[in-house]
Write an enzyme that holds these catalytic residues in place. Structure first.
Site, PDB file in Angstrom:
ATOM      1  N   ASP A  28      40.516  -0.564  35.268  1.00 60.72           N
ATOM      2  CA  ASP A  28      39.201  -1.116  35.580  1.00 60.72           C
ATOM      3  C   ASP A  28      38.608  -0.496  36.842  1.00 60.72           C
ATOM      4  O   ASP A  28      39.354  -0.038  37.718  1.00 60.72           O
ATOM      5  CB  ASP A  28      39.305  -2.628  35.851  1.00 60.72           C
ATOM      6  CG  ASP A  28      39.560  -3.440  34.589  1.00 60.72           C
ATOM      7  OD1 ASP A  28      39.738  -2.835  33.516  1.00 60.72           O
ATOM      8  OD2 ASP A  28      39.583  -4.673  34.699  1.00 60.72           O
ATOM      9  N   HIS A 176      43.960  -0.705  38.128  1.00 62.87           N
ATOM     10  CA  HIS A 176      42.622  -0.359  38.635  1.00 62.87           C
ATOM     11  C   HIS A 176      42.609   1.074  39.150  1.00 62.87           C
ATOM     12  O   HIS A 176      43.456   1.424  39.987  1.00 62.87           O
ATOM     13  CB  HIS A 176      42.224  -1.295  39.784  1.00 62.87           C
ATOM     14  CG  HIS A 176      42.061  -2.717  39.340  1.00 62.87           C
ATOM     15  ND1 HIS A 176      43.128  -3.569  39.181  1.00 62.87           N
ATOM     16  CD2 HIS A 176      40.953  -3.426  38.990  1.00 62.87           C
ATOM     17  CE1 HIS A 176      42.687  -4.747  38.759  1.00 62.87           C
ATOM     18  NE2 HIS A 176      41.379  -4.691  38.635  1.00 62.87           N
TER      19      HIS A 176
HETATM   20 ZN   LIG Z   1      36.833  -5.091  37.901  1.00 62.29          ZN
END
Ligand SMILES: [Zn+2]
Length: 212
Positions: A28, A176
Site C-alpha cells: 500500500d 507498505h
Molecule cells: Zn494506506
C-alpha cells in the site's frame, strides 16, 4: 475453476481461497522512487507477482513507476488520491478521490479500463453508505494480516513474527512501499517469502485469482 471468495462483511474481501495454500501479498501507499523499485527487484528475484494499492497523487508524480509495476506483471489497485479516511470524508469527496485515481490508472495501465478494478480503503475504514455504492464497481479488498511494518517501535524480527504467526490459507497480507515502512519492510520481505515457500504456500496477485 470458480473462485470461492470469503465475504464476511457484505462485498468486502478479507481473505481469498481458504481451501488452497495461497498467500496474496499486497503493498500500500506507493508508488515512490525511494522504495517501490527495490520491492519490484525483490519480487522479480523470486519470480513472484503481487498487488499494489496505489495513492493517486503518487501515480500523478511518478506515472512511469506505476507503468513499470504493471509492466512487470503485478496487479494495481486504487487507494484513493490522497489517502483519505472514508469515515471522516463526505461521500462526494471520497468518491471523487477514488474516481480521479481510477482515471489516472486507466490512462496509464496497459489494459486500460479492462483491468480488474480493485479498491482498498485507506485504514480499512469506510461508511456503510460508501461501501454500498463502491461495491458495485470495485472489488473492495481489505486484509487478513497487517504486518505493522510502519511501526517504528517494532523490529524487523517482530514484524516477521507477525507474518509467521498469522499466515494461513488465502491470507491477504499488507506491507507498505512507503518511507515510513521501508526500514522494516525491505528487511522482512525476503524472509517472509522464504517462510511462505518453506511452508508450501504459493504467492499470487489478486488479479490472478479474481480472473480465473
Ligand atoms: Zn494506506
Amino acid at each position: 475453476m470458480p473462485t470461492i471468495i470469503q465475504r464476511l462483511y457484505g462485498g468486502v474481501v478479507w481473505r481469498l481461497t481458504p481451501q488452497e495454500k495461497n498467500i496474496f501479498l499486497t503493498f500500500d501507499d506507493g508508488p515512490i522512487p525511494q522504495v517501490t523499485p527495490q520491492v519490484l527487484d525483490i519480487l522479480d528475484s523470486y519470480q513472484i507477482k503481487a498487488t499494489f494499492f496505489m495513492v493517486g497523487d503518487n501515480i500523478r508524480k511518478y506515472p512511469d513507476l506505476m507503468q513499470e509495476v504493471a509492466k512487470r506483471g503485478h496487479a494495481i489497485g486504487n487507494h484513493t488520491f490522497n489517502h483519505l479516511k472514508g469515515i471522516k470524508t463526505s461521500n462526494k469527496e471520497y468518491f471523487d478521490s477514488i474516481k480521479k485515481t481510477d482515471l489516472l490508472i486507466d490512462q496509464l495501465h496497459p489494459k486500460g479500463q479492462n483491468r480488474l478494478h480493485l479498491l482498498r480503503p485507506p485504514y480499512g475504514k469506510i461508511k456503510f453508505s460508501q461501501k454500498r455504492v463502491l461495491e458495485k464497481s470495485y472489488n473492495i479488498i481489505l486484509w487478513d494480516i497487517i504486518t505493522h511494518d510502519y511501526d517504528k517501535n517494532l523490529s524487523p524480527q517482530q514484524v516477521l513474527e507477525i507474518v509467521k504467526k498469522y499466515s494461513r490459507n488465502g491470507s491477504i497480507v499488507v506491507f507498505h512501499d512507503s518511507l515510513k515502512a521501508q526500514g522494516n519492510m525491505l528487511q522482512v520481505l525476503p524472509k517472509a517469502i522464504d517462510f511462505w515457500h518453506s511452508e508450501g504456500y504459493q504467492i499470487k496477485p489478486i488479479e490472478h485469482i479474481a480472473n480465473c
